[in-house]
Design an enzyme around this catalytic site. Structure first.
Site, short mmCIF file in Angstrom:
data_model
loop_
_atom_site.label_atom_id
_atom_site.label_comp_id
_atom_site.label_asym_id
_atom_site.label_seq_id
_atom_site.Cartn_x
_atom_site.Cartn_y
_atom_site.Cartn_z
N SER A 124 0.84 -1.20 0.00
CA SER A 124 0.00 0.00 0.00
C SER A 124 0.87 1.25 0.00
O SER A 124 1.99 1.24 0.54
CB SER A 124 -0.86 -0.02 1.26
N TYR A 149 -2.05 -1.57 10.69
CA TYR A 149 -2.31 -2.03 9.32
C TYR A 149 -1.14 -1.62 8.41
O TYR A 149 -0.53 -2.45 7.72
CB TYR A 149 -3.63 -1.45 8.79
N LYS A 153 2.13 -3.87 6.53
CA LYS A 153 2.56 -3.86 5.12
C LYS A 153 4.07 -3.60 5.03
O LYS A 153 4.79 -4.23 4.26
CB LYS A 153 1.79 -2.78 4.34
C1 UD1 Z 1 -6.63 4.78 4.02
C2 UD1 Z 1 -5.42 4.33 4.79
C3 UD1 Z 1 -4.56 3.50 3.89
C4 UD1 Z 1 -5.34 2.36 3.26
C5 UD1 Z 1 -6.55 2.92 2.53
C6 UD1 Z 1 -7.43 1.83 1.96
C7 UD1 Z 1 -4.84 6.01 6.50
C8 UD1 Z 1 -3.86 7.06 6.93
N1 UD1 Z 1 -4.64 5.46 5.29
O1 UD1 Z 1 -6.19 5.66 3.00
O2 UD1 Z 1 -3.51 2.98 4.66
O3 UD1 Z 1 -4.51 1.65 2.37
O4 UD1 Z 1 -7.32 3.70 3.46
O5 UD1 Z 1 -8.04 1.08 2.96
O6 UD1 Z 1 -5.75 5.70 7.20
N2 UD1 Z 1 -12.34 11.23 4.04
C9 UD1 Z 1 -13.32 12.12 4.46
N3 UD1 Z 1 -14.47 11.61 5.01
C10 UD1 Z 1 -14.69 10.26 5.15
C11 UD1 Z 1 -13.68 9.36 4.72
C12 UD1 Z 1 -12.51 9.89 4.18
O7 UD1 Z 1 -13.15 13.34 4.35
O8 UD1 Z 1 -15.73 9.88 5.68
C13 UD1 Z 1 -11.11 11.77 3.42
C14 UD1 Z 1 -9.83 11.42 4.15
O9 UD1 Z 1 -9.54 12.40 5.14
C15 UD1 Z 1 -8.81 11.43 3.00
C16 UD1 Z 1 -9.64 10.93 1.80
O10 UD1 Z 1 -11.01 11.17 2.14
O11 UD1 Z 1 -8.36 12.72 2.72
C17 UD1 Z 1 -9.46 9.45 1.51
O12 UD1 Z 1 -9.69 8.70 2.70
P1 UD1 Z 1 -9.79 7.11 2.70
O13 UD1 Z 1 -10.70 6.64 1.63
O14 UD1 Z 1 -10.06 6.66 4.09
O15 UD1 Z 1 -8.32 6.65 2.25
P2 UD1 Z 1 -6.87 7.06 2.85
O16 UD1 Z 1 -6.99 7.69 4.18
O17 UD1 Z 1 -6.13 7.78 1.79
#
Ligand code: UD1
Length: 333
Positions: A124, A149, A153
């Protein structure tokens, strides 16, 4: 010769099995349905019109896995049988390290005992921690992961490097996924998180269909074009196809340890995603700005050049398609 796919009924595993069958490979799936459903297997058969062998076992059970290797001619192993919920990993580190790290070690040991040394590992972008440069290339520093997690990795990557050093007849590809979203165009397989989703797209589709009230946008004061977090979203079918290219690389080159980013090279913010989703589906996604989520970073997107040059792989599906397919899947269920 068959490809063994652990976690083949899961989100990325199932899409990869479809691509393996579409390229006329024989497949053996191992899955214990700890985070997937048996119906996925029927859906794969429906999509491809092809069959495969299936074992309902835990991939870390050495004895049972040894039987799988004895009963089949396994050429290579694709390992998708990891736990992946970031928040849960903080609550259950022992379970995460046991399943992800010890499980992979057991699998590698069984592979070695059966003289099967082709291995593709699902890593990842999280291994880059807070990336030192954007876009992220494969030689960027790794480390600084913020949860078990991510650390699992990182540990497995190190184990694979040590393993290759000890015996360079291994043929290993480490694929560092960016943010997989979307679903197969048939709408028959897709992402099915248990409980309230943590990741952005599964949350958005449930707001759009009324299951959840509104999206919380985690922070709008990041150093990005609109203040919300920027990520490299990649269609899961493109990601799945990357595994075929990885296998072809091993078939062509043989021994070695290769590392590739699988991303599009494009960064989109949370609000870009909301807008793209609304435009491509015609649905509304009400949202509110909420505090930052712990462990999140400003920007994370890939430089996918190495995969293009060495694997001949590029992500083809655009954000519009990713949104449409994510929506199509949840509606078809
Ligand atoms: C996360 C994990 C990563 C994992 C990936 C897939 C972290 C730091 N990273 O990535 O290790 O491989 O998920 O499972 O946790 N967001 C919102 N509202 C929400 C959900 C997300 O604003 O309800 C934003 C987050 O702040 C981020 C973006 O959307 O900026 C993407 O979030 P998300 O889909 O959870 O992925 P990552 O955090 O990039």
């Amino acid at each position: 010769m068959s490809i063994l796919v652990t976690g083949g009924a899961g989100y990325i595993g199932s899409h990869t099995v479809v691509e393996l069958l579409n390229t006329n490979r024989e497949v053996v799936i191992v899955d214990d349905f700890s985070n997937s459903k048996p119906e996925v297997l029927d859906a794969i058969k429906k999509i491809t019109g092809k069959d495969f062998k299936f074992y309902n076992i835990d991939y870390s059970d050495k004895e049972k896995m040894d039987k799988v290797f004895k009963e089949n001619k396994i050429d290579a192993v694709l390992n998708f049988a990891g736990y992946k919920a970031v928040g849960e990993s903080v609550q259950k580190p022992i379970e995460y390290y046991t399943n992800n790290v010890a499980g992979t070690l057991n699998l590698l040991d069984v592979m070695r005992n059966n003289n099967v040394k082709k291995f593709v590992f699902s890593s990842s972008a999280t291994v880059y921690g807070k990336p030192e440069v954007i876009p992220i290339t494969e030689d960027c520093k790794t480390g600084g992961t913020t949860n078990p997690y991510g650390t699992s990795k990182l540990f497995i990557e190190q184990i694979l490097k040590d393993l290759y050093k000890s015996d360079n007849s291994w043929e290993i590809v480490i694929l560092r996924y960016f943010n997989p979203i979307g679903a197969h165009e048939s709408g028959l397989i897709g992402e099915e998180p248990q409980g309230i989703p943590n990741n952005l797209m599964p949350y958005i589709v449930r707001v759009a269909n009324g299951t959840l009230k509104e999206l919380s946008v985690f922070g709008n004061d990041y150093n990005t074009h609109d203040g919300t977090g920027v990520r490299d979203y990649i269609h899961v079918v493109d990601l799945a196809k990357g595994h075929i290219n990885a296998l072809e690389k091993l078939e062509k080159e043989g021994q070695g340890l290769y590392i590739y980013n699988l991303g599009t090279g494009k960064g989109y913010s949370v609000l870009d995603i909301v807008k793209a989703f609304e435009e491509s589906t015609g649905m509304k996604v009400p949202y509110k700005i909420a505090p930052r989520r712990e462990g999140d970073i400003d920007i994370c997107y890939s430089d996918p050049t190495k995969a293009k040059e060495e694997l001949g792989w590029v992500a083809e599906k655009d954000l519009n398609q990713m949104c449409k397919d994510s929506w199509n899947y949840i509606n078809k269920k």
